[in-house]
Motif scaffolding. Structure first.
Motif: not given
Ligand code: FES
Ligand SMILES: [Fe+2]
Length: 363
Positions: A73, A88, A90, A93
Protein backbone atom coordinates in the motif's frame (compact mmCIF):
# COMPACT_ATOMS: atom_id res chain seq x y z
CA UNK A 1 -43.94 22.25 -0.06
CA UNK A 2 -42.58 25.22 -1.92
CA UNK A 3 -44.35 27.32 -4.45
CA UNK A 4 -43.93 27.05 -8.16
CA UNK A 5 -41.27 29.10 -9.90
CA UNK A 6 -40.85 29.00 -13.64
CA UNK A 7 -42.46 26.05 -15.35
CA UNK A 8 -42.35 23.31 -12.76
CA UNK A 9 -43.21 22.82 -9.13
CA UNK A 10 -41.14 20.84 -6.65
CA UNK A 11 -41.77 19.02 -3.42
CA UNK A 12 -40.08 19.47 -0.06
CA UNK A 13 -36.70 17.89 0.59
CA UNK A 14 -37.29 14.18 0.87
CA UNK A 15 -35.71 10.83 0.28
CA UNK A 16 -36.10 11.26 -3.45
CA UNK A 17 -33.50 14.03 -3.33
CA UNK A 18 -29.77 13.30 -3.18
CA UNK A 19 -28.07 14.05 0.13
CA UNK A 20 -24.82 13.18 1.87
CA UNK A 21 -25.92 9.58 2.34
CA UNK A 22 -26.47 9.08 -1.41
CA UNK A 23 -23.61 7.04 -2.89
CA UNK A 24 -21.35 8.83 -5.36
CA UNK A 25 -22.35 8.35 -9.00
CA UNK A 26 -19.45 6.45 -10.52
CA UNK A 27 -20.52 5.94 -14.14
CA UNK A 28 -19.56 9.45 -15.11
CA UNK A 29 -16.76 11.52 -16.62
CA UNK A 30 -15.34 13.87 -13.99
CA UNK A 31 -12.56 16.42 -14.31
CA UNK A 32 -9.50 14.95 -12.62
CA UNK A 33 -6.95 17.70 -13.21
CA UNK A 34 -5.96 20.69 -15.26
CA UNK A 35 -3.71 19.53 -18.08
CA UNK A 36 -0.82 21.64 -16.78
CA UNK A 37 -0.83 19.85 -13.43
CA UNK A 38 0.11 16.48 -14.91
CA UNK A 39 3.70 15.95 -16.03
CA UNK A 40 6.41 13.26 -15.95
CA UNK A 41 6.53 13.72 -12.18
CA UNK A 42 3.65 11.74 -10.65
CA UNK A 43 0.97 13.51 -8.63
CA UNK A 44 -1.92 12.10 -6.63
CA UNK A 45 -5.52 13.19 -6.24
CA UNK A 46 -8.42 11.56 -4.40
CA UNK A 47 -11.60 11.27 -6.47
CA UNK A 48 -14.83 9.74 -5.15
CA UNK A 49 -12.79 8.38 -2.25
CA UNK A 50 -10.21 6.64 -4.48
CA UNK A 51 -6.57 7.74 -4.41
CA UNK A 52 -5.28 8.00 -7.98
CA UNK A 53 -1.80 8.70 -9.39
CA UNK A 54 -1.38 10.74 -12.58
CA UNK A 55 1.61 11.13 -14.87
CA UNK A 56 2.41 11.51 -18.56
CA UNK A 57 3.93 8.90 -20.83
CA UNK A 58 6.88 9.76 -23.05
CA UNK A 59 4.49 10.75 -25.89
CA UNK A 60 2.66 13.16 -23.56
CA UNK A 61 -0.46 11.01 -23.04
CA UNK A 62 -1.81 11.28 -19.49
CA UNK A 63 -2.12 8.13 -17.36
CA UNK A 64 -4.25 7.48 -14.26
CA UNK A 65 -3.63 4.47 -12.03
CA UNK A 66 -4.63 3.31 -8.58
CA UNK A 67 -2.29 5.17 -6.21
CA UNK A 68 -1.86 2.20 -3.91
CA UNK A 69 0.77 -0.40 -4.48
CA UNK A 70 -0.85 -3.86 -4.24
CA UNK A 71 2.16 -5.07 -2.25
CA UNK A 72 2.29 -2.92 0.92
CA UNK A 73 0.00 0.00 0.00
CA UNK A 74 2.83 2.49 -0.59
CA UNK A 75 1.59 5.53 -2.59
CA UNK A 76 2.87 5.06 -6.15
CA UNK A 77 2.86 8.85 -6.57
CA UNK A 78 5.96 8.87 -4.30
CA UNK A 79 7.79 6.61 -6.74
CA UNK A 80 9.43 7.32 -10.11
CA UNK A 81 8.27 7.29 -13.71
CA UNK A 82 10.61 5.19 -15.89
CA UNK A 83 9.79 5.37 -19.59
CA UNK A 84 6.01 4.76 -19.65
CA UNK A 85 6.09 2.72 -16.43
CA UNK A 86 5.78 3.76 -12.80
CA UNK A 87 8.10 2.28 -10.18
CA UNK A 88 7.02 1.91 -6.56
CA UNK A 89 9.29 3.76 -4.14
CA UNK A 90 9.17 1.03 -1.46
CA UNK A 91 10.32 -2.30 -2.99
CA UNK A 92 10.65 -1.20 -6.61
CA UNK A 93 7.76 -3.10 -8.23
CA UNK A 94 7.12 -1.70 -11.72
CA UNK A 95 3.75 -1.20 -13.41
CA UNK A 96 2.86 -0.56 -17.04
CA UNK A 97 0.60 2.38 -17.87
CA UNK A 98 -2.34 -0.04 -18.29
CA UNK A 99 -1.90 -1.22 -14.67
CA UNK A 100 -0.28 -4.60 -15.43
CA UNK A 101 2.74 -5.52 -13.34
CA UNK A 102 5.97 -5.15 -15.37
CA UNK A 103 8.60 -6.45 -12.93
CA UNK A 104 9.16 -7.46 -9.29
CA UNK A 105 12.88 -6.91 -8.48
CA UNK A 106 13.03 -9.38 -5.58
CA UNK A 107 11.67 -12.30 -7.66
CA UNK A 108 12.49 -11.32 -11.25
CA UNK A 109 8.88 -12.05 -12.25
CA UNK A 110 5.77 -10.07 -13.28
CA UNK A 111 2.76 -11.80 -11.66
CA UNK A 112 -0.65 -11.09 -13.22
CA UNK A 113 -2.17 -10.87 -9.74
CA UNK A 114 -0.20 -7.69 -9.03
CA UNK A 115 -2.30 -5.68 -11.48
CA UNK A 116 -3.57 -2.25 -10.38
CA UNK A 117 -6.65 -0.41 -11.59
CA UNK A 118 -6.25 1.94 -14.54
CA UNK A 119 -8.71 4.70 -15.34
CA UNK A 120 -9.71 5.89 -18.84
CA UNK A 121 -8.84 9.55 -19.44
CA UNK A 122 -9.79 12.16 -22.00
CA UNK A 123 -7.95 15.47 -22.39
CA UNK A 124 -10.10 18.25 -23.85
CA UNK A 125 -9.16 21.94 -23.73
CA UNK A 126 -7.57 22.75 -20.37
CA UNK A 127 -8.88 19.70 -18.50
CA UNK A 128 -8.17 16.00 -18.08
CA UNK A 129 -11.38 14.01 -17.57
CA UNK A 130 -11.52 10.64 -15.86
CA UNK A 131 -14.08 7.85 -16.20
CA UNK A 132 -14.84 6.54 -12.71
CA UNK A 133 -17.26 3.77 -13.72
CA UNK A 134 -14.68 1.03 -14.43
CA UNK A 135 -12.90 0.39 -17.76
CA UNK A 136 -15.30 -2.45 -18.60
CA UNK A 137 -18.32 -0.07 -18.40
CA UNK A 138 -16.74 2.83 -20.31
CA UNK A 139 -19.49 4.99 -21.83
CA UNK A 140 -18.32 7.67 -24.29
CA UNK A 141 -21.91 8.88 -24.78
CA UNK A 142 -21.91 10.36 -21.28
CA UNK A 143 -19.12 12.79 -22.15
CA UNK A 144 -20.44 16.33 -22.64
CA UNK A 145 -19.09 17.84 -25.88
CA UNK A 146 -17.14 21.08 -25.48
CA UNK A 147 -16.67 22.38 -29.04
CA UNK A 148 -15.69 25.85 -27.80
CA UNK A 149 -12.28 24.62 -26.66
CA UNK A 150 -10.99 25.37 -30.16
CA UNK A 151 -9.68 28.06 -32.46
CA UNK A 152 -11.52 31.38 -32.30
CA UNK A 153 -12.16 31.05 -28.59
CA UNK A 154 -10.07 31.98 -25.55
CA UNK A 155 -10.53 30.79 -22.04
CA UNK A 156 -9.46 31.26 -18.46
CA UNK A 157 -9.65 28.31 -16.13
CA UNK A 158 -8.77 27.38 -12.59
CA UNK A 159 -9.10 25.05 -9.65
CA UNK A 160 -10.35 25.51 -6.11
CA UNK A 161 -10.23 22.90 -3.39
CA UNK A 162 -13.43 23.17 -1.38
CA UNK A 163 -13.75 21.68 2.08
CA UNK A 164 -17.48 21.05 1.65
CA UNK A 165 -19.85 18.51 0.14
CA UNK A 166 -20.37 18.78 -3.63
CA UNK A 167 -24.18 18.90 -3.51
CA UNK A 168 -24.13 22.36 -1.93
CA UNK A 169 -22.19 23.66 -4.93
CA UNK A 170 -24.80 22.25 -7.32
CA UNK A 171 -27.55 23.97 -5.33
CA UNK A 172 -25.58 27.22 -5.23
CA UNK A 173 -25.12 27.26 -9.00
CA UNK A 174 -28.84 26.72 -9.66
CA UNK A 175 -29.92 29.62 -7.46
CA UNK A 176 -28.76 33.02 -8.64
CA UNK A 177 -30.60 34.84 -5.84
CA UNK A 178 -27.38 34.70 -3.81
CA UNK A 179 -25.52 36.93 -6.30
CA UNK A 180 -26.04 40.33 -4.64
CA UNK A 181 -25.30 38.96 -1.17
CA UNK A 182 -22.31 36.71 -1.82
CA UNK A 183 -20.77 38.48 -4.81
CA UNK A 184 -21.89 42.08 -4.39
CA UNK A 185 -21.62 44.87 -6.91
CA UNK A 186 -18.98 43.24 -9.12
CA UNK A 187 -21.50 40.73 -10.48
CA UNK A 188 -24.97 41.90 -9.60
CA UNK A 189 -27.42 44.66 -8.78
CA UNK A 190 -29.39 44.47 -5.50
CA UNK A 191 -32.64 43.88 -7.43
CA UNK A 192 -31.20 40.74 -9.03
CA UNK A 193 -32.13 38.81 -5.88
CA UNK A 194 -35.78 39.11 -6.93
CA UNK A 195 -35.45 38.11 -10.58
CA UNK A 196 -37.54 35.03 -11.37
CA UNK A 197 -35.55 32.05 -12.56
CA UNK A 198 -37.04 29.80 -15.21
CA UNK A 199 -36.35 26.15 -14.43
CA UNK A 200 -37.28 23.35 -16.79
CA UNK A 201 -36.36 19.82 -17.77
CA UNK A 202 -34.75 19.31 -21.18
CA UNK A 203 -34.51 15.62 -21.99
CA UNK A 204 -32.75 14.29 -18.93
CA UNK A 205 -31.17 17.59 -17.89
CA UNK A 206 -32.21 20.35 -15.53
CA UNK A 207 -31.97 23.79 -17.09
CA UNK A 208 -31.94 27.23 -15.48
CA UNK A 209 -32.60 30.36 -17.50
CA UNK A 210 -32.30 33.82 -16.03
CA UNK A 211 -32.19 37.34 -17.41
CA UNK A 212 -30.24 39.83 -15.33
CA UNK A 213 -30.82 43.33 -16.62
CA UNK A 214 -28.24 46.07 -16.12
CA UNK A 215 -25.37 43.83 -15.09
CA UNK A 216 -22.18 45.82 -14.44
CA UNK A 217 -19.34 45.43 -16.95
CA UNK A 218 -16.04 45.62 -15.13
CA UNK A 219 -13.75 46.20 -18.09
CA UNK A 220 -13.56 49.30 -20.28
CA UNK A 221 -12.47 47.17 -23.21
CA UNK A 222 -15.57 45.03 -22.87
CA UNK A 223 -17.63 48.20 -22.50
CA UNK A 224 -16.36 49.27 -25.95
CA UNK A 225 -17.72 46.06 -27.43
CA UNK A 226 -21.18 46.79 -26.11
CA UNK A 227 -21.22 50.35 -27.46
CA UNK A 228 -19.68 52.15 -24.48
CA UNK A 229 -22.27 51.07 -21.94
CA UNK A 230 -21.13 50.24 -18.41
CA UNK A 231 -24.09 47.92 -17.97
CA UNK A 232 -25.41 45.11 -20.09
CA UNK A 233 -28.28 42.63 -20.04
CA UNK A 234 -27.05 39.12 -19.31
CA UNK A 235 -29.09 36.08 -20.30
CA UNK A 236 -27.76 33.15 -18.32
CA UNK A 237 -28.43 29.55 -19.15
CA UNK A 238 -27.12 26.62 -17.09
CA UNK A 239 -27.59 22.91 -17.74
CA UNK A 240 -26.94 19.98 -15.38
CA UNK A 241 -26.99 16.47 -16.81
CA UNK A 242 -25.23 14.68 -13.99
CA UNK A 243 -23.03 15.09 -10.93
CA UNK A 244 -19.87 16.31 -12.70
CA UNK A 245 -20.81 19.72 -13.90
CA UNK A 246 -22.97 22.75 -14.41
CA UNK A 247 -22.54 23.85 -18.04
CA UNK A 248 -23.48 27.48 -18.51
CA UNK A 249 -23.90 29.79 -21.45
CA UNK A 250 -24.06 33.56 -20.99
CA UNK A 251 -25.29 35.89 -23.72
CA UNK A 252 -24.69 39.61 -23.38
CA UNK A 253 -26.97 42.15 -25.04
CA UNK A 254 -27.51 45.89 -24.76
CA UNK A 255 -30.42 46.90 -22.52
CA UNK A 256 -33.52 46.91 -24.68
CA UNK A 257 -31.73 45.46 -27.70
CA UNK A 258 -31.90 41.80 -28.67
CA UNK A 259 -28.60 41.82 -30.59
CA UNK A 260 -26.00 39.69 -28.90
CA UNK A 261 -22.63 41.36 -28.38
CA UNK A 262 -20.71 38.42 -27.15
CA UNK A 263 -21.05 35.05 -25.57
CA UNK A 264 -19.36 33.18 -22.75
CA UNK A 265 -19.43 29.52 -21.89
CA UNK A 266 -19.17 29.10 -18.15
CA UNK A 267 -18.20 25.67 -16.88
CA UNK A 268 -18.37 24.69 -13.23
CA UNK A 269 -16.86 21.21 -13.08
CA UNK A 270 -17.52 19.41 -9.86
CA UNK A 271 -15.57 16.36 -8.70
CA UNK A 272 -16.30 14.97 -5.23
CA UNK A 273 -13.15 14.14 -3.30
CA UNK A 274 -14.94 12.83 -0.20
CA UNK A 275 -18.29 13.43 1.47
CA UNK A 276 -16.78 16.56 3.01
CA UNK A 277 -14.60 17.91 0.21
CA UNK A 278 -14.77 18.72 -3.48
CA UNK A 279 -12.47 19.53 -6.39
CA UNK A 280 -13.97 22.58 -8.08
CA UNK A 281 -12.63 23.27 -11.57
CA UNK A 282 -13.96 26.14 -13.62
CA UNK A 283 -13.54 27.71 -17.04
CA UNK A 284 -14.87 30.80 -18.75
CA UNK A 285 -14.64 30.70 -22.54
CA UNK A 286 -15.24 33.82 -24.67
CA UNK A 287 -15.41 34.78 -28.31
CA UNK A 288 -14.29 38.41 -28.00
CA UNK A 289 -10.92 40.06 -27.28
CA UNK A 290 -9.30 36.67 -27.67
CA UNK A 291 -5.82 38.19 -28.19
CA UNK A 292 -6.01 40.63 -25.31
CA UNK A 293 -3.75 39.62 -22.43
CA UNK A 294 -5.01 42.35 -20.07
CA UNK A 295 -8.58 41.19 -20.37
CA UNK A 296 -7.38 37.62 -19.94
CA UNK A 297 -5.88 38.52 -16.56
CA UNK A 298 -8.88 40.65 -15.52
CA UNK A 299 -11.45 37.94 -16.33
CA UNK A 300 -9.35 35.31 -14.54
CA UNK A 301 -9.17 37.48 -11.42
CA UNK A 302 -12.87 38.35 -11.46
CA UNK A 303 -13.93 34.72 -11.95
CA UNK A 304 -11.55 33.33 -9.36
CA UNK A 305 -12.63 35.93 -6.80
CA UNK A 306 -16.32 35.23 -7.42
CA UNK A 307 -16.01 31.44 -7.27
CA UNK A 308 -13.89 31.69 -4.14
CA UNK A 309 -16.72 33.66 -2.52
CA UNK A 310 -19.05 30.70 -3.14
CA UNK A 311 -16.44 28.29 -1.76
CA UNK A 312 -16.05 30.37 1.42
CA UNK A 313 -19.85 30.41 1.93
CA UNK A 314 -20.17 26.65 1.37
CA UNK A 315 -17.24 25.91 3.70
CA UNK A 316 -18.95 28.00 6.40
CA UNK A 317 -22.06 25.83 5.98
CA UNK A 318 -19.96 22.64 6.17
CA UNK A 319 -18.22 23.89 9.34
CA UNK A 320 -21.54 24.69 10.95
CA UNK A 321 -22.95 21.26 10.09
CA UNK A 322 -19.96 19.74 11.86
CA UNK A 323 -20.48 21.64 15.09
CA UNK A 324 -24.25 22.19 15.39
CA UNK A 325 -26.24 19.06 16.18
CA UNK A 326 -29.75 20.20 17.08
CA UNK A 327 -31.77 17.06 16.35
CA UNK A 328 -35.01 18.59 15.13
CA UNK A 329 -33.46 21.03 12.64
CA UNK A 330 -34.60 20.66 9.01
CA UNK A 331 -33.62 23.12 6.28
CA UNK A 332 -36.62 24.94 4.79
CA UNK A 333 -37.00 25.42 1.08
CA UNK A 334 -38.06 28.66 -0.60
CA UNK A 335 -39.19 29.30 -4.16
CA UNK A 336 -35.74 30.09 -5.55
CA UNK A 337 -34.57 26.59 -4.57
CA UNK A 338 -36.52 24.94 -7.42
CA UNK A 339 -33.45 24.49 -9.64
CA UNK A 340 -31.32 23.03 -6.87
CA UNK A 341 -34.10 20.67 -5.85
CA UNK A 342 -34.47 19.43 -9.41
CA UNK A 343 -30.74 18.74 -9.57
CA UNK A 344 -30.85 16.83 -6.27
CA UNK A 345 -33.77 14.81 -7.66
CA UNK A 346 -31.82 14.02 -10.84
CA UNK A 347 -28.74 12.94 -8.87
CA UNK A 348 -30.81 10.74 -6.53
CA UNK A 349 -32.36 9.04 -9.56
CA UNK A 350 -28.99 8.50 -11.30
CA UNK A 351 -27.52 7.03 -8.09
CA UNK A 352 -30.51 4.74 -7.69
CA UNK A 353 -30.35 3.62 -11.34
CA UNK A 354 -26.67 2.91 -10.92
CA UNK A 355 -27.39 0.78 -7.87
CA UNK A 356 -30.06 -1.23 -9.66
CA UNK A 357 -28.19 -1.44 -12.96
CA UNK A 358 -31.03 0.32 -14.83
CA UNK A 359 -29.08 3.41 -15.81
CA UNK A 360 -29.98 4.47 -19.35
CA UNK A 361 -28.02 6.64 -21.73
CA UNK A 362 -28.64 10.32 -21.22
CA UNK A 363 -29.93 12.57 -23.95
S1 FES B 1 4.91 -1.49 -1.38
FE1 FES B 1 5.24 -1.17 -3.46
S2 FES B 1 6.80 -2.55 -3.98
FE2 FES B 1 6.38 -2.99 -1.91
FE1 LIG C 1 -22.10 32.32 -6.73
Amino acid sequence: MIEEQGEIATASKSSELADRSTPFIRKEWYVAAMGGEVSRKPISRTILGEDIVFYRKQDGTAVALQNRCPHRSFPLSLGQVDGDKIVCGYHGIQFHSDGKCAFVPSTGTAPGALRIESYPLKEVGPFIWIWMGGSECLDESLFVDQPYFSEGWRWVHGYLHMKANYLGLHENLMDTSHFPFVHGAALAQPEHAEVKQKIYIDGDAVVLEILHKRTPIFSQKLQCIVGGSSEVDRLGYAKVRGPAGNFGHLKFTNPGNENEFYTDYLLHLITPESVHSTHYFWALVRNVLTDDEDIQKDIYQLAKTAFMQDVVALEEVENLLARDHRPSFREKLIASDVGGVQVLRLLARLASEERTGSRALRS
